[in-house]
Design an enzyme around this catalytic site. Structure first.
Site, PDB file in Angstrom:
ATOM      1  CB  SER A  72     -40.058  -2.116   7.275  1.00  0.00           C
ATOM      2  OG  SER A  72     -40.627  -1.177   6.410  1.00  0.00           O
ATOM      3  CG  HIS A 129     -41.733   2.805   8.763  1.00  0.00           C
ATOM      4  ND1 HIS A 129     -42.632   1.671   8.612  1.00  0.00           N
ATOM      5  CD2 HIS A 129     -40.606   2.334   8.190  1.00  0.00           C
ATOM      6  CE1 HIS A 129     -42.104   0.892   8.056  1.00  0.00           C
ATOM      7  NE2 HIS A 129     -40.751   1.274   7.719  1.00  0.00           N
TER       8      HIS A 129
HETATM    9  C1  GCU Z   1     -40.792   1.360   1.870  1.00  0.00           C
HETATM   10  C2  GCU Z   1     -41.907   0.476   1.330  1.00  0.00           C
HETATM   11  C3  GCU Z   1     -42.325  -0.308   2.361  1.00  0.00           C
HETATM   12  C4  GCU Z   1     -41.299  -0.995   3.301  1.00  0.00           C
HETATM   13  C5  GCU Z   1     -40.428   0.254   3.814  1.00  0.00           C
HETATM   14  C6  GCU Z   1     -39.268  -0.336   4.540  1.00  0.00           C
HETATM   15  O1  GCU Z   1     -41.490   2.435   2.642  1.00  0.00           O
HETATM   16  O2  GCU Z   1     -42.733   1.142   0.511  1.00  0.00           O
HETATM   17  O3  GCU Z   1     -43.270  -1.551   1.967  1.00  0.00           O
HETATM   18  O4  GCU Z   1     -41.899  -1.632   4.242  1.00  0.00           O
HETATM   19  O5  GCU Z   1     -39.997   0.861   2.655  1.00  0.00           O
HETATM   20  O6  GCU Z   1     -38.934  -1.571   4.437  1.00  0.00           O
HETATM   21  O7  GCU Z   1     -38.688   0.445   5.551  1.00  0.00           O
END
Ligand code: GCU
Length: 378
Positions: A214, A356
């Site tokens: 992420s 995610h």
């Molecule tokens: C949020 C953000 C993302 C990122 C994520 C993370 O959702 O909007 O861009 O990748 O956090 O780091 O888990």
């Protein structure tokens, strides 16, 4: 411009193999000496920002602990403190490293940029987090290294007062539009960890993978784009301003990421909110900066915010640069089904069923890809 299919539409994106002057890139030499520097500069100037230092002259490594019989004898645990200072004071990165005991000679290594806190990286291994399944890495003959992104910069919008920004940024001038953001600071830390790994005889520094999930995945890509010492770059669920194309992307867009996380990127990036088509680059060119080295992109079916299709399409659009080097990029042009990893090309990819996250399934595929492509060099 060139084009790619995304969400059933044809999306126009900048051509990685055409210089800003309009001249075509026709050789590896053109790429290495002209296009690659030009693209790196565009990403620095418009997106991630410019780090004011590379390796600090006073960078020091101190092995603060060694335990030879960690993980029931399977690994040697090392704890290393990397310290440095700048005009604004002292900084340190604490690296935790497990090296497989059964390997003779130097081990290949996966380095995780940990953005989820130290509870996932217990050095005693009483807590074994699926986010960092270090035992699995050791079992497959890889060293497992990790550092906390917060050692470089806390993940808050603090006006760039803390972390390495506070140490190295000029204080007497207003902050420039292309000054480094927090993702660039974390990526800088990944390169300092590489500086250390090159000095450790138990590690094969030519076979080091940098891994991030992420926001950590965005960081791994920026680190790997700039620092050619990383043989493999793994971006898990990296989404916006990571692997995913900005043009045609669904879920999180540039305006959203800049308002939610104003500290992650340069001030200049704010100009492109709702103006993706005005960006002189797109994220497939970030991926292309890793060529001809290995790249692995991973997505998850329930991660619409990151947009798996935009992550995959970006890999498709980066592939011509791998082909310039005589290597296959992605081995398929359309999104594969879940749990059908693409491991053949120099760009690997999988879509995992689920949320995610970074899971043991993801790690196992990264290792499959490394087993296949990161040759043992004696
Ligand atoms: C949020 C953000 C993302 C990122 C994520 C993370 O959702 O909007 O861009 O990748 O956090 O780091 O888990």
């Amino acid at each position: 411009m060139t084009s790619v299919n995304l969400h059933g539409e044809t999306i126009e994106i900048p051509d990685p193999l055409t210089l800003s002057s309009g001249q075509k890139v026709v050789s590896v030499q053109d790429w290495q000496t002209k296009r690659r520097p030009e693209l790196l500069e565009l990403f620095r100037a418009n997106i991630y920002g410019r780090a004011p230092v590379e390796r600090p002259r006073n960078l020091k490594f101190e092995v603060v602990g060694v335990q030879k019989e960690a993980m029931n004898g399977a690994a040697t645990r090392k704890q290393i403190k990397l310290s440095f200072s700048g005009p604004g004071g002292q900084g340190a990165i604490n690296v935790l490293l497990f090296v497989p005991n059964r390997i003779t000679g130097a081990a290949p290594c996966f380095v995780l940029i940990n953005n989820r806190g130290a509870k996932h990286t217990d050095p005693t291994r009483q807590v074994q987090s699926p986010f960092w399944p270090a035992e699995d890495l050791i079992a497959r003959g890889y060293a497992a290294a990790v550092f906390e992104n917060a050692d470089l910069d806390p993940d808050v919008d603090d006006g760039f007062k803390n972390g390495v920004h506070g140490l190295f940024d000029a204080r007497d001038k207003p902050r420039a539009g292309d000054a480094w953001g927090t993702v660039a600071a974390w990526a800088w830390g990944a390169s300092r960890v590489m500086d250390y790994l090159q000095t450790d005889a138990q590690i094969d520094a030519r076979r080091v993978a940098i891994v991030g999930h992420s926001r950590g995945g965005k960081t791994a890509l920026w680190a790997g784009a700039q620092d050619a010492r990383f043989a493999l770059v793994v971006a898990n669920n990296s989404g916006s301003t990571g692997a995913a194309l900005a043009r045609g992307k669904q879920g999180e867009k540039i305006a959203k990421i800049n308002s939610g996380f104003p500290h992650w990127f340069s001030a200049n990036y704010k100009k492109f909110g709702d103006k993706e088509s005005e960006l002189p680059v797109d994220q497939h060119q970030l991926l292309a900066l890793i060529a001809p080295r290995l790249l692995y992109i991973a997505s998850a079916t329930e991660d619409a915010w990151a947009d798996p299709e935009a992550e995959f399409a970006s890999g498709v659009a980066a592939s011509p640069v791998y082909e310039l080097f005589g290597r296959k990029g992605l081995s398929l042009n359309s999104l594969p089904k879940p749990e059908t990893p693409l491991l053949d090309g120099h760009i690997g990819y999988h879509l995992r069923t689920g949320k995610h996250d970074l899971t043991p399934y993801d790690w196992a595929r990264f290792m499959d890809f490394a087993d296949r492509h990161l040759p043992r060099r004696l």
